[in-house]
Structures are given as C-alpha cells and as structure tokens.
Scaffold this motif. Structure first.
Motif, PDB file in Angstrom:
ATOM      1  N   ARG A  25     -26.666 -14.527  -8.493  1.00  0.00           N
ATOM      2  CA  ARG A  25     -27.517 -13.903  -9.504  1.00  0.00           C
ATOM      3  C   ARG A  25     -28.881 -14.584  -9.595  1.00  0.00           C
ATOM      4  O   ARG A  25     -29.869 -13.961  -9.949  1.00  0.00           O
ATOM      5  CB  ARG A  25     -26.827 -13.934 -10.871  1.00  0.00           C
ATOM      6  N   MET A  26     -28.935 -15.863  -9.247  1.00  0.00           N
ATOM      7  CA  MET A  26     -30.219 -16.558  -9.268  1.00  0.00           C
ATOM      8  C   MET A  26     -31.209 -15.892  -8.309  1.00  0.00           C
ATOM      9  O   MET A  26     -32.393 -15.759  -8.625  1.00  0.00           O
ATOM     10  CB  MET A  26     -30.040 -18.032  -8.895  1.00  0.00           C
ATOM     11  N   ALA A  27     -30.732 -15.460  -7.146  1.00  0.00           N
ATOM     12  CA  ALA A  27     -31.607 -14.800  -6.181  1.00  0.00           C
ATOM     13  C   ALA A  27     -32.152 -13.500  -6.758  1.00  0.00           C
ATOM     14  O   ALA A  27     -33.336 -13.178  -6.600  1.00  0.00           O
ATOM     15  CB  ALA A  27     -30.860 -14.545  -4.878  1.00  0.00           C
ATOM     16  N   PHE A  28     -31.293 -12.750  -7.431  1.00  0.00           N
ATOM     17  CA  PHE A  28     -31.730 -11.499  -8.071  1.00  0.00           C
ATOM     18  C   PHE A  28     -32.784 -11.777  -9.139  1.00  0.00           C
ATOM     19  O   PHE A  28     -33.808 -11.090  -9.223  1.00  0.00           O
ATOM     20  CB  PHE A  28     -30.528 -10.788  -8.686  1.00  0.00           C
ATOM     21  N   GLU A  29     -32.553 -12.797  -9.951  1.00  0.00           N
ATOM     22  CA  GLU A  29     -33.473 -13.099 -11.044  1.00  0.00           C
ATOM     23  C   GLU A  29     -34.810 -13.621 -10.519  1.00  0.00           C
ATOM     24  O   GLU A  29     -35.872 -13.301 -11.069  1.00  0.00           O
ATOM     25  CB  GLU A  29     -32.820 -14.099 -11.997  1.00  0.00           C
ATOM     26  N   TYR A  30     -34.774 -14.414  -9.458  1.00  0.00           N
ATOM     27  CA  TYR A  30     -36.031 -14.869  -8.857  1.00  0.00           C
ATOM     28  C   TYR A  30     -36.788 -13.697  -8.235  1.00  0.00           C
ATOM     29  O   TYR A  30     -38.014 -13.634  -8.291  1.00  0.00           O
ATOM     30  CB  TYR A  30     -35.758 -15.941  -7.794  1.00  0.00           C
ATOM     31  N   MET A  31     -36.062 -12.779  -7.635  1.00  0.00           N
ATOM     32  CA  MET A  31     -36.698 -11.616  -7.022  1.00  0.00           C
ATOM     33  C   MET A  31     -37.433 -10.779  -8.074  1.00  0.00           C
ATOM     34  O   MET A  31     -38.599 -10.402  -7.885  1.00  0.00           O
ATOM     35  CB  MET A  31     -35.650 -10.759  -6.314  1.00  0.00           C
ATOM     36  N   LEU A  32     -36.769 -10.512  -9.199  1.00  0.00           N
ATOM     37  CA  LEU A  32     -37.418  -9.731 -10.246  1.00  0.00           C
ATOM     38  C   LEU A  32     -38.533 -10.520 -10.920  1.00  0.00           C
ATOM     39  O   LEU A  32     -39.583  -9.962 -11.260  1.00  0.00           O
ATOM     40  CB  LEU A  32     -36.382  -9.262 -11.275  1.00  0.00           C
ATOM     41  N   ALA A  33     -38.323 -11.820 -11.101  1.00  0.00           N
ATOM     42  CA  ALA A  33     -39.376 -12.646 -11.686  1.00  0.00           C
ATOM     43  C   ALA A  33     -40.613 -12.630 -10.804  1.00  0.00           C
ATOM     44  O   ALA A  33     -41.747 -12.591 -11.297  1.00  0.00           O
ATOM     45  CB  ALA A  33     -38.874 -14.079 -11.874  1.00  0.00           C
ATOM     46  N   TYR A  34     -40.397 -12.636  -9.498  1.00  0.00           N
ATOM     47  CA  TYR A  34     -41.510 -12.674  -8.540  1.00  0.00           C
ATOM     48  C   TYR A  34     -42.382 -11.428  -8.676  1.00  0.00           C
ATOM     49  O   TYR A  34     -43.612 -11.521  -8.758  1.00  0.00           O
ATOM     50  CB  TYR A  34     -40.955 -12.796  -7.129  1.00  0.00           C
ATOM     51  N   VAL A  35     -41.759 -10.247  -8.710  1.00  0.00           N
ATOM     52  CA  VAL A  35     -42.563  -9.021  -8.796  1.00  0.00           C
ATOM     53  C   VAL A  35     -43.134  -8.824 -10.199  1.00  0.00           C
ATOM     54  O   VAL A  35     -44.214  -8.246 -10.351  1.00  0.00           O
ATOM     55  CB  VAL A  35     -41.760  -7.787  -8.334  1.00  0.00           C
ATOM     56  N   LEU A  36     -42.438  -9.301 -11.227  1.00  0.00           N
ATOM     57  CA  LEU A  36     -43.008  -9.226 -12.569  1.00  0.00           C
ATOM     58  C   LEU A  36     -44.256 -10.082 -12.664  1.00  0.00           C
ATOM     59  O   LEU A  36     -45.257  -9.691 -13.274  1.00  0.00           O
ATOM     60  CB  LEU A  36     -41.975  -9.672 -13.612  1.00  0.00           C
ATOM     61  N   GLN A  37     -44.213 -11.265 -12.077  1.00  0.00           N
ATOM     62  CA  GLN A  37     -45.387 -12.134 -12.114  1.00  0.00           C
ATOM     63  C   GLN A  37     -46.536 -11.571 -11.282  1.00  0.00           C
ATOM     64  O   GLN A  37     -47.701 -11.842 -11.564  1.00  0.00           O
ATOM     65  CB  GLN A  37     -45.015 -13.542 -11.634  1.00  0.00           C
ATOM     66  N   LYS A  75     -37.928  -0.536  -8.299  1.00  0.00           N
ATOM     67  CA  LYS A  75     -37.152  -0.348  -7.073  1.00  0.00           C
ATOM     68  C   LYS A  75     -36.004  -1.343  -7.002  1.00  0.00           C
ATOM     69  O   LYS A  75     -34.887  -0.998  -6.578  1.00  0.00           O
ATOM     70  CB  LYS A  75     -38.071  -0.504  -5.862  1.00  0.00           C
ATOM     71  N   TYR A  76     -36.271  -2.586  -7.423  1.00  0.00           N
ATOM     72  CA  TYR A  76     -35.252  -3.638  -7.302  1.00  0.00           C
ATOM     73  C   TYR A  76     -34.290  -3.674  -8.482  1.00  0.00           C
ATOM     74  O   TYR A  76     -33.141  -4.113  -8.328  1.00  0.00           O
ATOM     75  CB  TYR A  76     -35.937  -5.013  -7.195  1.00  0.00           C
ATOM     76  N   TYR A  77     -34.751  -3.250  -9.653  1.00  0.00           N
ATOM     77  CA  TYR A  77     -33.940  -3.407 -10.863  1.00  0.00           C
ATOM     78  C   TYR A  77     -32.525  -2.832 -10.725  1.00  0.00           C
ATOM     79  O   TYR A  77     -31.557  -3.471 -11.168  1.00  0.00           O
ATOM     80  CB  TYR A  77     -34.651  -2.775 -12.066  1.00  0.00           C
ATOM     81  N   PRO A  78     -32.333  -1.635 -10.143  1.00  0.00           N
ATOM     82  CA  PRO A  78     -30.962  -1.085 -10.060  1.00  0.00           C
ATOM     83  C   PRO A  78     -29.975  -1.975  -9.307  1.00  0.00           C
ATOM     84  O   PRO A  78     -28.755  -1.839  -9.498  1.00  0.00           O
ATOM     85  CB  PRO A  78     -31.170   0.256  -9.336  1.00  0.00           C
ATOM     86  N   LEU A  79     -30.460  -2.887  -8.470  1.00  0.00           N
ATOM     87  CA  LEU A  79     -29.557  -3.775  -7.746  1.00  0.00           C
ATOM     88  C   LEU A  79     -28.802  -4.698  -8.698  1.00  0.00           C
ATOM     89  O   LEU A  79     -27.782  -5.288  -8.331  1.00  0.00           O
ATOM     90  CB  LEU A  79     -30.339  -4.608  -6.725  1.00  0.00           C
ATOM     91  N   GLY A  80     -29.301  -4.815  -9.921  1.00  0.00           N
ATOM     92  CA  GLY A  80     -28.654  -5.683 -10.901  1.00  0.00           C
ATOM     93  C   GLY A  80     -27.288  -5.204 -11.343  1.00  0.00           C
ATOM     94  O   GLY A  80     -26.567  -5.941 -12.025  1.00  0.00           O
ATOM     95  N   LYS A  81     -26.913  -3.991 -10.953  1.00  0.00           N
ATOM     96  CA  LYS A  81     -25.585  -3.489 -11.338  1.00  0.00           C
ATOM     97  C   LYS A  81     -24.477  -4.349 -10.742  1.00  0.00           C
ATOM     98  O   LYS A  81     -23.336  -4.329 -11.233  1.00  0.00           O
ATOM     99  CB  LYS A  81     -25.421  -2.040 -10.889  1.00  0.00           C
ATOM    100  N   HIS A  82     -24.822  -5.105  -9.695  1.00  0.00           N
ATOM    101  CA  HIS A  82     -23.823  -5.980  -9.064  1.00  0.00           C
ATOM    102  C   HIS A  82     -23.830  -7.390  -9.662  1.00  0.00           C
ATOM    103  O   HIS A  82     -22.981  -8.203  -9.302  1.00  0.00           O
ATOM    104  CB  HIS A  82     -24.093  -6.105  -7.567  1.00  0.00           C
TER     105      HIS A  82
END
Length: 248
Positions: free
Chosen positions: A147-159, A168-175
């Motif tokens: 989950r850390m990889a997912f959170e860093y990925m979303l943090a990266y594009v938010l920043q 595009k990436y947010y729906p991947l959080g369902k996992h």
C-alpha cells in the motif's frame, strides 16, 4: 496528512539524486521501505563513495549488506558483514546477520527482509526517475499488498497537480484494503467533481459531509472575495485545494 505540512513538490517526496554524502541517504531509506531495493542500494553506495575523506560508512555498509541479502547476492553481503564484524557498534548485528547467508528459508521468514523480498521488483526494466509515478505503479501492480507504493504514487501526482493521472490511478486503490477514503484523496476527488457538476448529487465516492461543506465554502470565498488568497490559507491551509490553487 501530507498537506497539513509544507510541500515543495515531488522533491520533498522522492528527491532527485545529488552527488553528495548526505542527501541520498534519506531518499535511499524511502526507496528501501517501498521495495525498490536496487535503487536504495545505488543511492546508499553513491552517498558513501562521495564522502570527502574517502572513508567508508558503517551505516552504509549495514544497508548494503541488507540489500544484497534481500537480493540473494550472498558473496557481496558477506564482504560487508565481515568488515562490520570488526566494528564497535555493528559487531553484534553483523554476527547475527551472518547466520542468514545462503539460508533462503531464514531470510524469507525475517519480518523485514522477507517482506521486502516479496514486494520488490522481480523483472528487469529501464528505471526512470522522470516517470516515478509509473515506477511506483509497476511496484504496486507487482504486489497489491504494498500500500505504501500506491500511496506514494498518488502523492506524487497530487504534488505535481496532475489530477488527470490521479483519476486514472485512484481506482487501483480497490486492492489496497482501505476502510475509508483518505482525506487528501477526498479533497482531490470532490474538486474534480465540482469542475463538471453544479451539485454533489450522484458522486460515486464516499465523501464526508465535512469535506463537502469545506469545499463549498472554499469555492465561495475563492470566487467572490478579492482577498481570497490572504483569507483562504488561514482557514484551509491544510487542504489539497490550498496546495493546488494557492501555492506556487
């Protein structure tokens, strides 16, 4: 809680490599715990080789021993461990780590090393620090428990203020096993919704009533008050909207 604190873009998340003996080390720690073992190893090694008096670092030796143990490069790991056995503060640790050499079962059972073995990359590819969101996405796709990889990925594009890629990436959080949508994600989602809808009816996400009230008030002040840029940070300084619209 990321936007409760000062953010200077992606440089505050995963800084670019600098050829010195200090800044690559905290960056290496982030890569290590994400599961990017080879990148962590490279940053640690380069930091150590940049020490001005050409001495070696026991702390760097420890991390290099760990990355090589995780990768199964036992001869290299042994080289670092033998040196650490002769130190004052790392001797006991090195003695214990030596017992893991060539013992796959023991390493796999290690709480940290075994976990990192599971979530690290397992296929060769060209690594690009210019496309870090893609690198993080590949890491997350390899093991959805990371989950850390997912959170860093979303943090990266938010920043980066790239809401198109965020959506595009947010729906991947369902996992990822969330029991609620993190606040910063809610703030990004509701902002995107307001750009194409006049009200909040039909939103497909569970946005808290407080976030809905706050974005409504933020939008009212932002669009109606001439001094909005002075007023909003005091009330909404910890929101993603403040970072997105008011910070340079």
């Amino acid at each position: 809680r990321m936007f409760e604190f000062y953010q200077n873009g992606t440089e505050g998340l995963l800084p670019e490599f600098q050829r010195d003996f200090t800044s690559p080390l905290p960056t290496s720690e982030a890569y290590y715990h994400l599961g990017m073992i080879n990148t962590a190893q490279r940053f640690t090694f380069e930091a150590m080789e940049s020490i001005p008096n050409f001495n070696k670092s026991s702390r760097c030796f420890k991390r290099l021993a760990e990355t090589n143990l995780i990768n199964g490069q036992y001869e290299v790991a042994a080289k670092y461990l033998r040196a650490l056995r002769k130190t004052l503060f790392y001797k006991d640790w090195a003695e214990e780590a030596m017992t893991y050499l060539y013992d796959e079962e023991k390493i796999n059972a290690h709480k940290e090393w075994g976990w990192l073995r599971q979530i690290r990359y397992t296929e060769d590819f060209l690594f690009s620090d210019r496309e870090m969101d893609i690198m993080l996405g590949l890491l997350y796709q390899h093991d959805h428990r990371n989950r850390m990889a997912f959170e860093y990925m979303l943090a990266y594009v938010l920043q980066q203020r790239d809401l198109e890629r965020f959506m595009k990436y947010y729906p991947l959080g369902k996992h990822a096993g969330y029991d609620h949508i993190p606040r910063s994600y809610q703030e990004a989602l509701v902002y995107v919704w307001t750009q194409t809808h006049k009200n909040f009816q039909g939103m497909p996400w569970s946005i808290s009533p407080q976030v809905v009230r706050e974005v409504t008030e933020f939008a009212r002040i932002y669009t109606s008050q001439q001094n909005a840029r002075q007023v909003l940070p005091e009330r909404f300084g910890s929101t993603y909207w403040n970072y997105l619209l008011l910070r340079k």
